[in-house]
Enzyme design. Structure first.
Site, mmCIF file in Angstrom:
data_model
loop_
_atom_site.group_PDB
_atom_site.id
_atom_site.type_symbol
_atom_site.label_atom_id
_atom_site.label_comp_id
_atom_site.label_asym_id
_atom_site.label_seq_id
_atom_site.Cartn_x
_atom_site.Cartn_y
_atom_site.Cartn_z
ATOM 1 C CG HIS A 352 -1.786 1.254 1.124
ATOM 2 N ND1 HIS A 352 -3.110 1.216 0.983
ATOM 3 C CD2 HIS A 352 -1.350 2.350 1.786
ATOM 4 C CE1 HIS A 352 -3.589 2.769 1.830
ATOM 5 N NE2 HIS A 352 -2.310 2.768 2.307
ATOM 6 C CD GLU A 353 1.965 3.651 4.005
ATOM 7 O OE1 GLU A 353 1.966 4.442 3.053
ATOM 8 O OE2 GLU A 353 0.454 3.665 4.345
ATOM 9 C CG HIS A 356 0.982 6.463 -1.266
ATOM 10 N ND1 HIS A 356 -0.323 6.546 -1.314
ATOM 11 C CD2 HIS A 356 0.419 6.140 0.385
ATOM 12 C CE1 HIS A 356 -1.821 6.499 -0.560
ATOM 13 N NE2 HIS A 356 -1.276 6.296 0.723
ATOM 14 C CD GLU A 376 -4.704 6.703 1.361
ATOM 15 O OE1 GLU A 376 -4.851 5.399 1.810
ATOM 16 O OE2 GLU A 376 -3.870 6.865 1.238
ATOM 17 C CG HIS A 436 -7.281 6.682 5.236
ATOM 18 N ND1 HIS A 436 -6.850 8.202 5.397
ATOM 19 C CD2 HIS A 436 -6.202 6.362 4.826
ATOM 20 C CE1 HIS A 436 -5.394 8.299 5.851
ATOM 21 N NE2 HIS A 436 -4.936 7.162 5.338
#
Length: 534
Positions: A352-353, A356, A376, A436
């Site tokens: 996920h991170e 970004h 997100e 989120h």
């Protein structure tokens, strides 16, 4: 202190053309070829894309004083190319001015993608800077940020359809646990009025556990004098101990390299006193993320430049989170709260991170409004797909985001509202939610397109996904949907894409990959209708 703008910037006045309608535009034939694999294909595609913009100013709203800054290039197997640019005006970045030039194998202009502001088809005068008080007040918009430093930048703000000079001020510092914290505050440069503010960092809210993937094989580097370091020679990333430094103190050169005499790392225990235990998961999961993007989507690293990132574990003090930072091109993970939650280095969180970073390098979806929700959601989607790709026996593939570090789950895809805050369906107010929670619309779409509506058990987990319009949706599998979403992100989306724009982008991508009107195309459309995006 707010720096005085240079005389060049202060003299900014005159019209900034935002865009003219695409319909009816005359496209001259091109001569350069951008065939995939041909020598100089990438350079040829870039050169021809610049020429296509120059020769078709009405299509792109391109006029005097404007410039193009290359962002990304996608070359298709059939020789077609998609060249992404950021726009400048008199040397200033134009926020909301990004565009994609779509060209056929001969370099002829096929279509264009533009940020939402351009669709307004307006012209506006950009006045001289007469006020700077808005940027000066940015620190007050970031309460609770310690050791805050503000960095203002003069930009042309066109994200909302009205081009104007603005200060985009980044406030960076540390939070209560030493974690990175900050805001980006945008203010009108002539009046000082705040236009918007949003989080400077892309964070996933959650808690962590250690040793999520059991015993794994990791790639390390042998030292000339003996022993090994956690440096991946295949993918180029290095995993370091941050020694509990705060995020604001970290640079790519910070931290301490992990070393081992035996090439055996960690003890596999939660709340381990062996600091390399957290590093094992971080190192392995970074590799899985890199491999997923390369082997599935042909992307060579986060920025598609083959460069590996720096991965830090043990960041801050009792920081119960993780994040990607473009500034240091690094991944940061904290130690958890020290009582119930160990490190947050599980598969889908790491994926996920780092996604970004992929989003930042491509569509650069603004971390605000519907585009922020899409940002997100994109990280949730591909973080989940990294988990499926790894096919790990301990952390199996599912549609429960961060279920290992935040059991039973932080967010889920089949019915996002089960967390009590996320949106299942699009509505006119969804863009006002925290990003989120507005991401739930995209996550729900992804599940419906992948698995379909109704009750279903996958890998031992039972899901029950309703549609917002009462329709029945048949899924086509998450591999196909993820490929469609990746192409939509990297080829068709821009910084201000909304959910309606995402529907159009993903249908374009489905058409490109599987043909218009086929099973895949129709499933994508049906899933969007199923979350009330038409």
């Amino acid at each position: 202190m707010i720096p005085t703008p240079s005389s060049r910037r202060a003299r900014m006045a005159g019209a900034v053309a935002v865009v003219a309608a695409l319909a009816g535009a005359t496209v001259p034939a091109a001569t350069a070829s951008a065939a995939t694999g041909a020598p100089g294909a990438r350079e040829g595609a870039i050169s021809q894309a610049r020429a296509n913009v120059t020769h078709n100013p009405g299509v792109f709203g391109f006029g005097a004083g404007q410039g193009l800054v290359l962002k990304d290039v996608v070359l298709d197997a059939d020789g077609a190319s998609h060249v992404r640019f950021d726009r400048t005006f008199q040397g200033l970045p134009v926020v909301g001015g990004d565009l994609v030039v779509h060209q056929d194998a001969k370099g002829r202009l096929k279509d264009s993608s533009r940020a939402a502001a351009h669709d307004a088809a307006v012209k506006s005068t950009v006045p001289k800077v007469t006020a700077q008080s808005g940027a000066a007040g940015a620190l007050s918009a970031a309460p609770g940020v310690k050791d805050a430093v503000s960095t203002p930048e003069l930009v042309v703000w066109a994200a909302d359809g009205t081009p104007r000079l603005a200060w985009r001020t980044t406030v960076e510092g540390t939070g209560a646990h030493g974690e990175p914290a900050g805001k980006v505050v945008v203010t009108d440069a002539t009046t000082g009025e705040q236009i918007e503010s949003y989080d400077a960092e892309h964070q996933a809210a959650g808690t962590g556990n250690s040793e999520y993937t059991g015993t794994v094989t990791i790639d390390t580097t042998a030292k000339s004098g003996g022993g090994y370091t956690l440096t991946d020679p295949v993918r180029g990333h290095v995993t370091k101990d941050a020694n509990n430094l705060s995020a604001s103190s970290l640079k790519a050169t910070s931290g301490t390299a992990f070393t081992s005499a035996t090439n055996v790392w960690g003890d596999g225990r939660k709340f381990s006193s062996d600091r390399s235990t957290a590093a094992v998961d971080a190192h392995a999961n970074t590799a899985w993320t890199y491999d997923y993007y390369k082997n599935v989507h042909g992307r060579n690293g986060i920025k598609n430049d083959g460069k590996g990132a720096t991965v830090f574990v043990h960041v801050g003090t009792k920081w119960d989170n993780a994040q990607w930072s473009d500034a240091c091109f690094c991944m940061m993970t904290g130690d958890g709260d020290g009582t119930t939650d160990p490190e947050q280095v599980d598969l889908d969180t790491m994926g996920h991170e780092m996604t970004h970073g992929v989003t930042s390098a491509t569509a650069n979806l603004r971390y605000s409004g519907e585009s922020g929700g899409l940002n997100e959601s994109t990280s949730d989607i591909f973080g989940t797909m990294v988990e499926w790709y790894a096919n790990n026996k301990v952390d199996t593939g599912d549609y429960l985001f961060s279920d290992q570090s935040t059991p039973p789950w932080l967010r889920r895809f089949d019915k996002p509202s089960l967390d009590g805050r996320s949106a299942d369906c699009w509505s006119s107010g969804v863009g006002k939610l925290d990003v989120h929670y507005s991401s739930g619309v995209g996550n729900h779409w992804f599940y419906l397109a992948s698995e379909g509506s109704g009750s279903k058990t996958v890998n031992g987990v039972t899901y029950n996904s309703p549609t917002c319009d009462g329709s029945t949706v048949a899924g086509i599998g998450n591999d196909k949907v993820a490929k469609i979403w990746y192409r939509a992100l990297t080829v068709y989306m821009t910084s201000t894409t909304t959910y309606k724009g995402a529907r159009a982008a993903s249908l374009n991508a489905a058409r490109d990959l599987y043909g218009a009107g086929g099973t895949e195309y129709n499933a994508v459309a049906a899933a969007w209708s199923g979350v009330s995006v038409s």
